[in-house]
Structures are given as C-alpha cells and as structure tokens.
Design a protein around this motif. Structure first.
Motif, PDB file in Angstrom:
ATOM      1  N   PHE A  28       0.789  -1.229   0.000  1.00  0.00           N
ATOM      2  CA  PHE A  28       0.000   0.000   0.000  1.00  0.00           C
ATOM      3  C   PHE A  28       0.825   1.285   0.000  1.00  0.00           C
ATOM      4  O   PHE A  28       0.263   2.378   0.030  1.00  0.00           O
ATOM      5  CB  PHE A  28      -0.941   0.023   1.212  1.00  0.00           C
ATOM      6  CG  PHE A  28      -1.884  -1.136   1.233  1.00  0.00           C
ATOM      7  CD1 PHE A  28      -2.898  -1.241   0.287  1.00  0.00           C
ATOM      8  CD2 PHE A  28      -1.761  -2.131   2.182  1.00  0.00           C
ATOM      9  CE1 PHE A  28      -3.769  -2.318   0.305  1.00  0.00           C
ATOM     10  CE2 PHE A  28      -2.625  -3.211   2.209  1.00  0.00           C
ATOM     11  CZ  PHE A  28      -3.632  -3.302   1.262  1.00  0.00           C
ATOM     12  N   GLY A  29       2.127   1.175  -0.036  1.00  0.00           N
ATOM     13  CA  GLY A  29       2.991   2.357   0.026  1.00  0.00           C
ATOM     14  C   GLY A  29       2.882   3.262  -1.173  1.00  0.00           C
ATOM     15  O   GLY A  29       3.290   4.421  -1.111  1.00  0.00           O
ATOM     16  N   GLY A  30       2.325   2.743  -2.264  1.00  0.00           N
ATOM     17  CA  GLY A  30       2.116   3.600  -3.428  1.00  0.00           C
ATOM     18  C   GLY A  30       1.239   4.789  -3.099  1.00  0.00           C
ATOM     19  O   GLY A  30       1.350   5.847  -3.729  1.00  0.00           O
ATOM     20  N   TYR A 116       1.316   3.767  -9.619  1.00  0.00           N
ATOM     21  CA  TYR A 116       2.347   4.536 -10.320  1.00  0.00           C
ATOM     22  C   TYR A 116       1.870   4.960 -11.709  1.00  0.00           C
ATOM     23  O   TYR A 116       2.197   6.057 -12.175  1.00  0.00           O
ATOM     24  CB  TYR A 116       3.652   3.747 -10.406  1.00  0.00           C
ATOM     25  CG  TYR A 116       4.437   3.808  -9.120  1.00  0.00           C
ATOM     26  CD1 TYR A 116       5.333   4.841  -8.886  1.00  0.00           C
ATOM     27  CD2 TYR A 116       4.279   2.844  -8.130  1.00  0.00           C
ATOM     28  CE1 TYR A 116       6.054   4.912  -7.704  1.00  0.00           C
ATOM     29  CE2 TYR A 116       4.995   2.905  -6.950  1.00  0.00           C
ATOM     30  CZ  TYR A 116       5.882   3.941  -6.741  1.00  0.00           C
ATOM     31  OH  TYR A 116       6.588   4.020  -5.571  1.00  0.00           O
ATOM     32  N   GLY A 117       1.101   4.111 -12.378  1.00  0.00           N
ATOM     33  CA  GLY A 117       0.535   4.498 -13.666  1.00  0.00           C
ATOM     34  C   GLY A 117      -0.384   5.690 -13.533  1.00  0.00           C
ATOM     35  O   GLY A 117      -0.343   6.627 -14.348  1.00  0.00           O
ATOM     36  N   TRP A 118      -1.199   5.694 -12.493  1.00  0.00           N
ATOM     37  CA  TRP A 118      -2.099   6.819 -12.249  1.00  0.00           C
ATOM     38  C   TRP A 118      -1.306   8.093 -11.974  1.00  0.00           C
ATOM     39  O   TRP A 118      -1.628   9.158 -12.490  1.00  0.00           O
ATOM     40  CB  TRP A 118      -3.028   6.506 -11.087  1.00  0.00           C
ATOM     41  CG  TRP A 118      -4.064   7.560 -10.881  1.00  0.00           C
ATOM     42  CD1 TRP A 118      -5.274   7.654 -11.505  1.00  0.00           C
ATOM     43  CD2 TRP A 118      -3.971   8.689 -10.009  1.00  0.00           C
ATOM     44  NE1 TRP A 118      -5.938   8.777 -11.065  1.00  0.00           N
ATOM     45  CE2 TRP A 118      -5.160   9.433 -10.150  1.00  0.00           C
ATOM     46  CE3 TRP A 118      -3.001   9.152  -9.139  1.00  0.00           C
ATOM     47  CZ2 TRP A 118      -5.396  10.600  -9.446  1.00  0.00           C
ATOM     48  CZ3 TRP A 118      -3.242  10.324  -8.430  1.00  0.00           C
ATOM     49  CH2 TRP A 118      -4.428  11.029  -8.589  1.00  0.00           C
ATOM     50  N   VAL A 119      -0.253   7.972 -11.150  1.00  0.00           N
ATOM     51  CA  VAL A 119       0.577   9.138 -10.820  1.00  0.00           C
ATOM     52  C   VAL A 119       1.221   9.695 -12.088  1.00  0.00           C
ATOM     53  O   VAL A 119       1.185  10.909 -12.330  1.00  0.00           O
ATOM     54  CB  VAL A 119       1.661   8.767  -9.779  1.00  0.00           C
ATOM     55  CG1 VAL A 119       2.695   9.872  -9.648  1.00  0.00           C
ATOM     56  CG2 VAL A 119       1.026   8.482  -8.430  1.00  0.00           C
ATOM     57  N   ARG A 123       0.501  13.341 -13.822  1.00  0.00           N
ATOM     58  CA  ARG A 123       1.581  14.309 -14.034  1.00  0.00           C
ATOM     59  C   ARG A 123       1.638  14.750 -15.502  1.00  0.00           C
ATOM     60  O   ARG A 123       1.869  15.914 -15.797  1.00  0.00           O
ATOM     61  CB  ARG A 123       2.918  13.738 -13.595  1.00  0.00           C
ATOM     62  CG  ARG A 123       3.029  13.608 -12.085  1.00  0.00           C
ATOM     63  CD  ARG A 123       4.386  13.120 -11.719  1.00  0.00           C
ATOM     64  NE  ARG A 123       5.137  14.286 -11.259  1.00  0.00           N
ATOM     65  CZ  ARG A 123       6.423  14.287 -11.031  1.00  0.00           C
ATOM     66  NH1 ARG A 123       7.135  13.208 -11.259  1.00  0.00           N
ATOM     67  NH2 ARG A 123       7.034  15.361 -10.596  1.00  0.00           N
ATOM     68  N   LEU A 124       1.452  13.791 -16.418  1.00  0.00           N
ATOM     69  CA  LEU A 124       1.488  14.132 -17.841  1.00  0.00           C
ATOM     70  C   LEU A 124       0.310  15.022 -18.222  1.00  0.00           C
ATOM     71  O   LEU A 124       0.456  15.943 -19.029  1.00  0.00           O
ATOM     72  CB  LEU A 124       1.476  12.855 -18.693  1.00  0.00           C
ATOM     73  CG  LEU A 124       2.763  12.021 -18.646  1.00  0.00           C
ATOM     74  CD1 LEU A 124       2.572  10.731 -19.415  1.00  0.00           C
ATOM     75  CD2 LEU A 124       3.940  12.820 -19.207  1.00  0.00           C
ATOM     76  N   GLU A 125      -0.857  14.779 -17.619  1.00  0.00           N
ATOM     77  CA  GLU A 125      -2.019  15.620 -17.893  1.00  0.00           C
ATOM     78  C   GLU A 125      -1.818  17.038 -17.392  1.00  0.00           C
ATOM     79  O   GLU A 125      -2.287  18.002 -18.003  1.00  0.00           O
ATOM     80  CB  GLU A 125      -3.266  15.003 -17.265  1.00  0.00           C
ATOM     81  CG  GLU A 125      -3.769  13.786 -17.979  1.00  0.00           C
ATOM     82  CD  GLU A 125      -4.925  13.119 -17.264  1.00  0.00           C
ATOM     83  OE1 GLU A 125      -5.310  13.564 -16.166  1.00  0.00           O
ATOM     84  OE2 GLU A 125      -5.453  12.133 -17.813  1.00  0.00           O
ATOM     85  N   LEU A 126      -1.126  17.173 -16.275  1.00  0.00           N
ATOM     86  CA  LEU A 126      -0.868  18.502 -15.720  1.00  0.00           C
ATOM     87  C   LEU A 126       0.094  19.300 -16.606  1.00  0.00           C
ATOM     88  O   LEU A 126       0.030  20.523 -16.656  1.00  0.00           O
ATOM     89  CB  LEU A 126      -0.299  18.407 -14.309  1.00  0.00           C
ATOM     90  CG  LEU A 126      -1.267  17.945 -13.234  1.00  0.00           C
ATOM     91  CD1 LEU A 126      -0.547  17.799 -11.896  1.00  0.00           C
ATOM     92  CD2 LEU A 126      -2.422  18.929 -13.086  1.00  0.00           C
TER      93      LEU A 126
END
Length: 128
Positions: A28-30, A116-119, A123-126
């Motif tokens: 769960f550390g993600g 990590y995929g969501w992160v 970031r790319l969307e931002l």
C-alpha cells in the motif's frame, strides 16, 4: 538471566511488527507516492524486494532474525501472545504455497503498477 529472555522476546515481537510494516508498505505504500512523489525512492525498492522474495521463494532476512531472537529468548516457536496470535498468521500463513507466493508477488506488483501508472498519467495531464 530472565530479563535477557524477556528482552529477546520483545525484540522478536518487534521483528514481526517490522516485517508486517514492510509488507503493508510494499503493498500500500504507493499511496504515499500520491502524497509525496519522493517516497517513490523508498517505495520502489521495497516493492521490488517483496516481489523478488515471493517470485523466488526465498525467505526474507527478517524471518531468520525473528527465529533466532525467539530461540535466544527461550522460545521454541510461536506461542501465546498478541503479536504471535494475531500478526504471525498474517505474515506467515499456514496455507502459503508456491503458487500463492507467486500470486502475492503479482498482486503487489499489480497494485503498485496501477498507482504509479495513475501518478504518471496525472503528471502528464498537468503538463499539457
């Protein structure tokens, strides 16, 4: 001499708690990466180590340490006590088979790849 045995018993219980915390952080550390991106530098090696242990069927070094501490404390296994009763069955389930270990490794990787995929996507969307 009895104080020494008690100390070893406490240290063995602490090793189990550290082991459980490591497992929980690997799975769960993600979530911590969602809050602080720099946590990835600690979390990614944790995930890789956990997956390696599961995929190869090796024993985490915390397990022999705990057993050694229990023996030094005069114990011969996992007898009564809160830690032993409630935590050990999570860390060391009786039904853990080789296919179950591989499934756990895949689960750890899958959960964290999703986070990590969501992160990365966020970031790319931002940036655009």
């Amino acid at each position: 001499m009895e104080e020494e045995k008690v100390l070893y018993h406490i240290l063995a219980d602490l090793a189990v708690l550290v082991h459980l915390a490591f497992i929980l952080f690997a799975v769960f550390g993600g979530i911590s990466v969602l809050l602080r991106k720099r946590c990835a530098w600690v979390h990614l090696p944790t995930v890789l180590w956990a997956a390696l242990i599961e995929f190869t069927g090796r024993v985490c070094p915390l397990t022999p340490l705990e057993n050694w501490l229990r023996e030094k404390g005069g114990g011969s296994g996992y007898s009564a006590g809160f830690i032993e009763h409630y935590v050990l069955s999570i860390v060391y389930p009786d039904s853990l088979t080789r296919p179950a270990q591989v499934a756990l490794g895949l689960f750890v990787l899958g959960v964290n790849l999703g986070v990590y995929g969501w992160v990365l996507r966020h970031r790319l969307e931002l940036r655009t």
